[in-house]
Write a protein that holds these residues in place. Structure first.
Motif, mmCIF file in Angstrom:
data_model
loop_
_atom_site.group_PDB
_atom_site.id
_atom_site.type_symbol
_atom_site.label_atom_id
_atom_site.label_comp_id
_atom_site.label_asym_id
_atom_site.label_seq_id
_atom_site.Cartn_x
_atom_site.Cartn_y
_atom_site.Cartn_z
ATOM 1 N N GLU A 91 1.060 -1.401 0.457
ATOM 2 C CA GLU A 91 0.106 0.402 0.151
ATOM 3 C C GLU A 91 0.737 0.984 0.231
ATOM 4 O OE1 GLU A 91 -2.650 -0.366 3.637
ATOM 5 O OE2 GLU A 91 -3.405 -2.093 2.465
ATOM 6 N N SER A 92 1.871 1.397 1.125
ATOM 7 C CA SER A 92 3.154 2.945 0.690
ATOM 8 C C SER A 92 3.647 2.029 -0.548
ATOM 9 C CB SER A 92 3.787 2.595 1.996
ATOM 10 O OG SER A 92 3.257 2.188 3.421
ATOM 11 N N SER A 93 3.598 1.677 -0.911
ATOM 12 C CA SER A 93 4.648 1.456 -2.262
ATOM 13 C C SER A 93 3.774 2.229 -3.443
ATOM 14 C CB SER A 93 5.263 -0.051 -2.882
ATOM 15 O OG SER A 93 6.147 -0.228 -2.229
ATOM 16 N N GLN A 94 2.801 1.510 -3.477
ATOM 17 C CA GLN A 94 1.396 2.277 -4.310
ATOM 18 C C GLN A 94 0.963 3.940 -4.381
ATOM 19 O OE1 GLN A 94 -1.675 -0.367 -3.271
ATOM 20 N NE2 GLN A 94 -1.455 -1.151 -4.855
ATOM 21 N N THR A 95 1.117 4.567 -2.526
ATOM 22 C CA THR A 95 0.917 5.758 -2.305
ATOM 23 C C THR A 95 1.902 5.901 -2.899
ATOM 24 O OG1 THR A 95 -0.478 5.391 -0.696
ATOM 25 C CG2 THR A 95 0.565 7.056 -0.250
ATOM 26 N N LEU A 96 3.568 5.644 -2.646
ATOM 27 C CA LEU A 96 4.524 6.517 -2.914
ATOM 28 C C LEU A 96 4.327 6.793 -4.453
ATOM 29 C CD1 LEU A 96 7.326 7.852 -2.553
ATOM 30 C CD2 LEU A 96 8.238 5.344 -2.371
ATOM 31 N N LEU A 97 4.390 5.232 -4.910
ATOM 32 C CA LEU A 97 4.130 5.383 -6.430
ATOM 33 C C LEU A 97 3.247 6.658 -7.045
ATOM 34 C CD1 LEU A 97 5.717 4.190 -9.217
ATOM 35 C CD2 LEU A 97 3.425 2.904 -9.337
ATOM 36 N N HIS A 98 2.450 6.758 -7.128
ATOM 37 C CA HIS A 98 1.400 7.408 -7.448
ATOM 38 C C HIS A 98 1.880 9.063 -6.506
ATOM 39 C CE1 HIS A 98 -2.676 9.828 -7.744
ATOM 40 N NE2 HIS A 98 -2.584 10.379 -6.521
ATOM 41 N N VAL A 99 2.505 9.821 -5.326
ATOM 42 C CA VAL A 99 2.877 10.601 -5.487
ATOM 43 C C VAL A 99 4.248 11.379 -6.269
ATOM 44 C CG1 VAL A 99 4.345 12.447 -3.891
ATOM 45 C CG2 VAL A 99 2.202 10.268 -2.251
ATOM 46 N N ALA A 100 5.422 9.869 -6.423
ATOM 47 C CA ALA A 100 6.582 10.134 -7.298
ATOM 48 C C ALA A 100 5.441 10.489 -9.035
ATOM 49 C CB ALA A 100 6.904 8.920 -6.993
ATOM 50 N N LYS A 101 5.160 9.963 -9.155
ATOM 51 C CA LYS A 101 4.106 10.132 -10.209
ATOM 52 C C LYS A 101 3.492 11.449 -10.786
ATOM 53 C CE LYS A 101 2.809 5.869 -12.261
ATOM 54 N NZ LYS A 101 1.837 4.590 -12.913
ATOM 55 N N LYS A 102 2.899 11.763 -9.565
ATOM 56 C CA LYS A 102 2.242 13.652 -9.725
ATOM 57 C C LYS A 102 3.540 14.215 -9.459
ATOM 58 C CE LYS A 102 -0.910 15.927 -6.628
ATOM 59 N NZ LYS A 102 -1.421 16.136 -6.063
ATOM 60 N N GLU A 103 4.066 13.972 -8.623
ATOM 61 C CA GLU A 103 5.605 15.125 -8.688
ATOM 62 C C GLU A 103 6.143 14.967 -10.147
ATOM 63 O OE1 GLU A 103 7.061 17.057 -6.016
ATOM 64 O OE2 GLU A 103 4.481 17.015 -5.102
ATOM 65 N N SER A 104 6.480 13.762 -10.431
ATOM 66 C CA SER A 104 6.699 14.005 -11.760
ATOM 67 C C SER A 104 6.388 14.919 -12.662
ATOM 68 C CB SER A 104 7.396 11.891 -12.745
ATOM 69 O OG SER A 104 8.046 12.612 -12.983
#
Length: 138
Positions: A91-104
């Motif tokens: 779940e944390s990885s999914q959240t981190l991926l979402h945040v990383a994509k948004k920031e990217s």
């Protein structure tokens, strides 16, 4: 009377002979029964020993089963803990991926804007030079 007595003696002798035969037969039967009793007692002792051996084995199996069940329960607990932790990590990885994509995406937009501004800035002096050239030619 003598005949009666001798006949009574013979009858008595027959009774005694029959009685002795009967006693001997009973002794033989008693011996046979005693042999069967001895065999059954021996079998009973062996059976009791087998029961004791089986009871000991059963107790050992129960102890072993209890230990194995305890270890199995530890496995179940560990698997549950690890699965829960893994799911949290997922779940944390999914959240981190979402945040990383948004920031990217946000950074990509900023980069595009900066690059666009830089290109405009670079093109603006060229345009001015071209305008100056055009004016000088006119």
């Amino acid at each position: 009377i003598k005949f009666k007595m001798s006949s009574s003696g013979a009858t008595m002798q027959n009774y005694l002979t029959d009685l002795i035969k009967n006693l001997e037969s009973m002794k033989v039967d008693r011996g046979e029964i005693q042999e069967e009793i001895s065999e059954f007692e021996k079998s009973k002792i062996e059976t009791e020993q087998n029961i004791q051996t089986l009871a000991t084995r059963l107790e050992e199996l129960n102890i072993s089963l209890e230990k194995k069940r305890s270890v199995k329960q530890e496995y179940v607990s560990n698997i549950t803990e690890i699965s829960t932790a893994f799911n949290k990590i997922l779940e944390s990885s999914q959240t981190l991926l979402h945040v990383a994509k948004k920031e990217s995406n946000t950074l990509e937009k900023k980069k595009e804007k900066v690059m666009s501004d830089v290109n405009e800035t670079l093109q603006t002096p060229n345009k001015k030079e071209e305008e100056v050239k055009e004016e000088s030619q006119n």
